[in-house]
Design a protein around this motif. Structure first.
Motif, mmCIF file in Angstrom:
data_model
loop_
_atom_site.group_PDB
_atom_site.id
_atom_site.type_symbol
_atom_site.label_atom_id
_atom_site.label_comp_id
_atom_site.label_asym_id
_atom_site.label_seq_id
_atom_site.Cartn_x
_atom_site.Cartn_y
_atom_site.Cartn_z
ATOM 1 N N THR A 122 -53.790 4.498 -26.071
ATOM 2 C CA THR A 122 -53.042 5.729 -26.267
ATOM 3 C C THR A 122 -53.561 6.438 -27.524
ATOM 4 O O THR A 122 -54.344 5.862 -28.281
ATOM 5 C CB THR A 122 -51.541 5.427 -26.407
ATOM 6 O OG1 THR A 122 -51.352 4.557 -27.541
ATOM 7 C CG2 THR A 122 -51.006 4.732 -25.153
ATOM 8 N N PRO A 123 -53.125 7.686 -27.772
ATOM 9 C CA PRO A 123 -53.599 8.395 -28.972
ATOM 10 C C PRO A 123 -53.285 7.684 -30.280
ATOM 11 O O PRO A 123 -53.943 7.952 -31.291
ATOM 12 C CB PRO A 123 -52.867 9.742 -28.890
ATOM 13 C CG PRO A 123 -52.634 9.953 -27.428
ATOM 14 C CD PRO A 123 -52.362 8.591 -26.879
ATOM 15 N N GLU A 124 -52.309 6.782 -30.294
ATOM 16 C CA GLU A 124 -51.996 6.078 -31.541
ATOM 17 C C GLU A 124 -53.058 5.043 -31.914
ATOM 18 O O GLU A 124 -53.082 4.559 -33.044
ATOM 19 C CB GLU A 124 -50.636 5.404 -31.430
ATOM 20 C CG GLU A 124 -50.582 4.270 -30.421
ATOM 21 C CD GLU A 124 -49.206 3.628 -30.350
ATOM 22 O OE1 GLU A 124 -48.856 3.152 -29.271
ATOM 23 O OE2 GLU A 124 -48.495 3.619 -31.366
ATOM 24 N N VAL A 125 -53.946 4.719 -30.981
ATOM 25 C CA VAL A 125 -55.037 3.787 -31.272
ATOM 26 C C VAL A 125 -56.141 4.582 -31.965
ATOM 27 O O VAL A 125 -56.943 5.252 -31.312
ATOM 28 C CB VAL A 125 -55.559 3.116 -29.997
ATOM 29 C CG1 VAL A 125 -56.663 2.127 -30.330
ATOM 30 C CG2 VAL A 125 -54.429 2.409 -29.264
ATOM 31 N N GLN A 126 -56.183 4.513 -33.276
ATOM 32 C CA GLN A 126 -57.141 5.280 -34.057
ATOM 33 C C GLN A 126 -58.319 4.397 -34.474
ATOM 34 O O GLN A 126 -58.188 3.183 -34.634
ATOM 35 C CB GLN A 126 -56.464 5.857 -35.307
ATOM 36 C CG GLN A 126 -55.315 6.804 -34.997
ATOM 37 C CD GLN A 126 -55.777 8.076 -34.310
ATOM 38 O OE1 GLN A 126 -56.840 8.601 -34.625
ATOM 39 N NE2 GLN A 126 -54.991 8.578 -33.372
ATOM 40 N N LEU A 127 -59.453 5.039 -34.671
ATOM 41 C CA LEU A 127 -60.649 4.319 -35.105
ATOM 42 C C LEU A 127 -60.428 3.702 -36.480
ATOM 43 O O LEU A 127 -59.812 4.307 -37.362
ATOM 44 C CB LEU A 127 -61.840 5.272 -35.166
ATOM 45 C CG LEU A 127 -62.303 5.873 -33.839
ATOM 46 C CD1 LEU A 127 -63.390 6.897 -34.073
ATOM 47 C CD2 LEU A 127 -62.791 4.785 -32.902
ATOM 48 N N GLY A 128 -60.933 2.492 -36.656
ATOM 49 C CA GLY A 128 -60.825 1.812 -37.937
ATOM 50 C C GLY A 128 -59.560 1.005 -38.123
ATOM 51 O O GLY A 128 -59.454 0.269 -39.104
ATOM 52 N N MET A 129 -58.597 1.111 -37.212
ATOM 53 C CA MET A 129 -57.369 0.329 -37.324
ATOM 54 C C MET A 129 -57.658 -1.159 -37.141
ATOM 55 O O MET A 129 -58.605 -1.542 -36.456
ATOM 56 C CB MET A 129 -56.342 0.779 -36.283
ATOM 57 C CG MET A 129 -55.635 2.065 -36.609
ATOM 58 S SD MET A 129 -54.318 2.414 -35.403
ATOM 59 C CE MET A 129 -53.460 3.747 -36.223
ATOM 60 N N TYR B 41 -57.404 -13.391 -32.754
ATOM 61 C CA TYR B 41 -58.568 -12.954 -33.511
ATOM 62 C C TYR B 41 -58.318 -11.537 -34.021
ATOM 63 O O TYR B 41 -57.864 -10.672 -33.276
ATOM 64 C CB TYR B 41 -59.828 -12.974 -32.648
ATOM 65 C CG TYR B 41 -60.106 -14.318 -32.027
ATOM 66 C CD1 TYR B 41 -60.703 -15.333 -32.763
ATOM 67 C CD2 TYR B 41 -59.753 -14.579 -30.707
ATOM 68 C CE1 TYR B 41 -60.952 -16.571 -32.196
ATOM 69 C CE2 TYR B 41 -59.997 -15.809 -30.134
ATOM 70 C CZ TYR B 41 -60.602 -16.801 -30.891
ATOM 71 O OH TYR B 41 -60.838 -18.029 -30.325
ATOM 72 N N SER B 42 -58.607 -11.327 -35.293
ATOM 73 C CA SER B 42 -58.457 -10.003 -35.891
ATOM 74 C C SER B 42 -59.776 -9.255 -35.816
ATOM 75 O O SER B 42 -60.852 -9.843 -35.983
ATOM 76 C CB SER B 42 -58.007 -10.118 -37.349
ATOM 77 O OG SER B 42 -56.703 -10.626 -37.422
ATOM 78 N N GLY B 43 -59.679 -7.970 -35.555
ATOM 79 C CA GLY B 43 -60.885 -7.147 -35.468
ATOM 80 C C GLY B 43 -60.582 -5.703 -35.811
ATOM 81 O O GLY B 43 -59.480 -5.361 -36.245
ATOM 82 N N GLU B 44 -61.570 -4.879 -35.609
ATOM 83 C CA GLU B 44 -61.479 -3.463 -35.949
ATOM 84 C C GLU B 44 -61.635 -2.621 -34.692
ATOM 85 O O GLU B 44 -62.478 -2.916 -33.833
ATOM 86 C CB GLU B 44 -62.574 -3.100 -36.959
ATOM 87 C CG GLU B 44 -62.583 -1.643 -37.351
ATOM 88 C CD GLU B 44 -63.771 -1.294 -38.233
ATOM 89 O OE1 GLU B 44 -63.903 -0.120 -38.606
ATOM 90 O OE2 GLU B 44 -64.564 -2.212 -38.534
ATOM 91 N N VAL B 45 -60.823 -1.572 -34.594
ATOM 92 C CA VAL B 45 -60.915 -0.657 -33.458
ATOM 93 C C VAL B 45 -62.172 0.199 -33.623
ATOM 94 O O VAL B 45 -62.372 0.836 -34.660
ATOM 95 C CB VAL B 45 -59.663 0.228 -33.363
ATOM 96 C CG1 VAL B 45 -59.817 1.243 -32.229
ATOM 97 C CG2 VAL B 45 -58.423 -0.633 -33.127
ATOM 98 N N ARG B 46 -63.004 0.192 -32.616
ATOM 99 C CA ARG B 46 -64.256 0.951 -32.637
ATOM 100 C C ARG B 46 -64.351 1.786 -31.363
ATOM 101 O O ARG B 46 -63.660 1.539 -30.369
ATOM 102 C CB ARG B 46 -65.456 -0.007 -32.703
ATOM 103 C CG ARG B 46 -65.418 -1.004 -33.848
ATOM 104 C CD ARG B 46 -65.893 -0.408 -35.126
ATOM 105 N NE ARG B 46 -67.332 -0.174 -35.071
ATOM 106 C CZ ARG B 46 -68.238 -1.092 -35.438
ATOM 107 N NH1 ARG B 46 -67.848 -2.285 -35.859
ATOM 108 N NH2 ARG B 46 -69.527 -0.803 -35.400
ATOM 109 N N ALA B 47 -65.225 2.784 -31.410
ATOM 110 C CA ALA B 47 -65.537 3.542 -30.201
ATOM 111 C C ALA B 47 -66.604 2.791 -29.411
ATOM 112 O O ALA B 47 -67.461 2.121 -29.990
ATOM 113 C CB ALA B 47 -66.032 4.930 -30.566
ATOM 114 N N ARG B 48 -66.543 2.923 -28.111
ATOM 115 C CA ARG B 48 -67.552 2.237 -27.301
ATOM 116 C C ARG B 48 -68.942 2.826 -27.567
ATOM 117 O O ARG B 48 -69.935 2.093 -27.640
ATOM 118 C CB ARG B 48 -67.213 2.353 -25.821
ATOM 119 C CG ARG B 48 -68.298 1.737 -24.936
ATOM 120 C CD ARG B 48 -67.887 1.627 -23.500
ATOM 121 N NE ARG B 48 -68.939 0.992 -22.705
ATOM 122 C CZ ARG B 48 -68.846 0.697 -21.420
ATOM 123 N NH1 ARG B 48 -67.729 0.957 -20.775
ATOM 124 N NH2 ARG B 48 -69.843 0.134 -20.771
#
Length: 370
Positions: free
Chosen positions: A261-268, A47-54
């Motif tokens: 890790t820091p490479e996990v950015q919001l919106g990715m 499943y594809s999704g978007e990285v979000r903040a909790r």
């Protein structure tokens, strides 16, 4: 005589010009081919999704006013207490001054009432006035004291409202949205910005109703970023929406990235992969452009070598799963066979074609590992 010869020559020339040219034999058509190569890829539902903040907060002013300054843009990293935007402070400042003036007037009245009470106490002690007159003065003193407390509270509120003209960040994070600009009049509590707090990162995905039960039972979940496909993160289902979306009939699911890790950015863009025992048993992943419909089923063109050319042979296949990165087959072709990767609707059975090798492998066997 010369005239007859000339007419005959012209007639021959005209007949030659009107005759059809001899057809030129066409060479074999080129075809893009790819060889099914063994490789290890992750099996299971994807499943594809978007990285979000909790935690995401809507930031708003606590009073109504006109925005005169905006300090940050979308994507800005902010710290607690950092100024984000300001309202026109004129009205709030005037209200604060008026409240302070009312407090000063109330304090003057209190001072006068206190002096009156002390004077009348001395007069009562000397029996110059009655006790009832002193009681009236004491009542006036208590009322003046209450008005001072009221004016002091109003002055405090007015002072706080003057400070509310500045919008500051209450948490460290990233500004993900701005909904108001300089010059715009905003009402109190109307969202102006959205702040994604630092801390946990999660992926928001949409899961069909038929997969919710498997999702709840999933023992291990992998998360892969499109920007860094080689990095593998552990996931944990944190929240499943209690109701399906009315339009898509899917459930919103939030998967926490445990070891972000820091490479996990919001919106990715991220892929959430659930293990699937049936898919892990084996299969082939072919590009979607290689598949076409035939007699109510799915098929591919298997290309058999004929010297320097290849011959197209139709082969029916069984589809196990349609994925974002291709189509997972349950059978019909074997590793090592060559298939047509594109233009499959223009190929006919038995046609000889000139192979052109694609730049990347077409498919891979699917295993349990990532």
């Amino acid at each position: 005589m010369n005239r007859r010869i000339l007419i005959g020559a012209l007639t021959v020339a005209l007949l030659s010009a009107c005759s059809k040219p001899q057809p030129v034999a066409e060479g074999p058509r080129p075809v893009m081919v790819q060889k099914l190569a063994l490789s290890s890829v992750q099996a299971g539902a994807l499943y594809s999704g978007e990285v979000r903040a909790r935690y995401e907060s809507d930031l708003a002013f606590r009073i109504t006013g006109k925005i005169i300054e905006r300090k940050v843009d979308v994507g800005a990293v902010v710290k607690p207490g950092q100024l984000l935007a300001r309202l026109d402070p004129s009205d709030a400042g005037l209200n604060a001054e008026a409240a302070r003036a009312q407090l000063a007037a109330a304090q003057n009245e209190l001072a006068y009432a206190k002096a009156e009470v002390e004077r009348y106490r001395d007069l009562v002690a000397k029996n110059f006035v009655s006790r009832s007159v002193l009681d009236a003065k004491e009542t006036t003193f208590k009322s003046a004291l209450a008005r001072v407390e009221q004016a002091r509270a109003q002055a405090t509120v007015a002072g706080n409202q003057a400070g509310y003209t500045s919008l500051v960040a209450d948490q460290a994070g990233v500004i993900t949205a701005i909904t108001a600009e300089v010059g715009q009049v905003v009402k109190d509590s109307a969202p102006v910005m959205k702040l994604a707090r630092d801390g946990e990162r999660e992926v928001l995905i949409a899961v069909p109703e038929s997969r919710i039960a498997a999702l709840r039972k999933a023992g291990s979940i992998e998360v892969r970023l499109l920007a860094a496909p080689d990095a593998v993160f552990a996931g944990r289902v944190r929240e499943v929406a209690p109701a399906a979306d009315a339009a898509t009939r899917t459930y919103a699911v939030r998967v926490t990235i445990v070891n972000a890790t820091p490479e996990v950015q919001l919106g990715m863009t991220a892929n959430v992969i659930l293990p699937d025992a049936a898919a892990a048993g084996g299969g082939l992943l072919v590009p979607a452009t290689a598949l076409f419909e035939h007699d109510g089923g799915s098929a591919v063109w298997v290309l058999q070598p004929e010297g320097e050319l290849v011959k197209a042979v139709l082969r029916k296949v069984q589809v196990r799963q349609f994925r974002e990165d291709g189509v997972l087959l349950a059978g019909g072709v074997q590793p090592g066979e060559t298939i047509a990767a594109a233009g499959v609707h223009k190929i006919v059975a038995g046609q000889l074609m000139q192979p052109r090798v694609a730049s990347r492998p077409a498919a891979a066997t699917v295993g349990a590992g990532g």
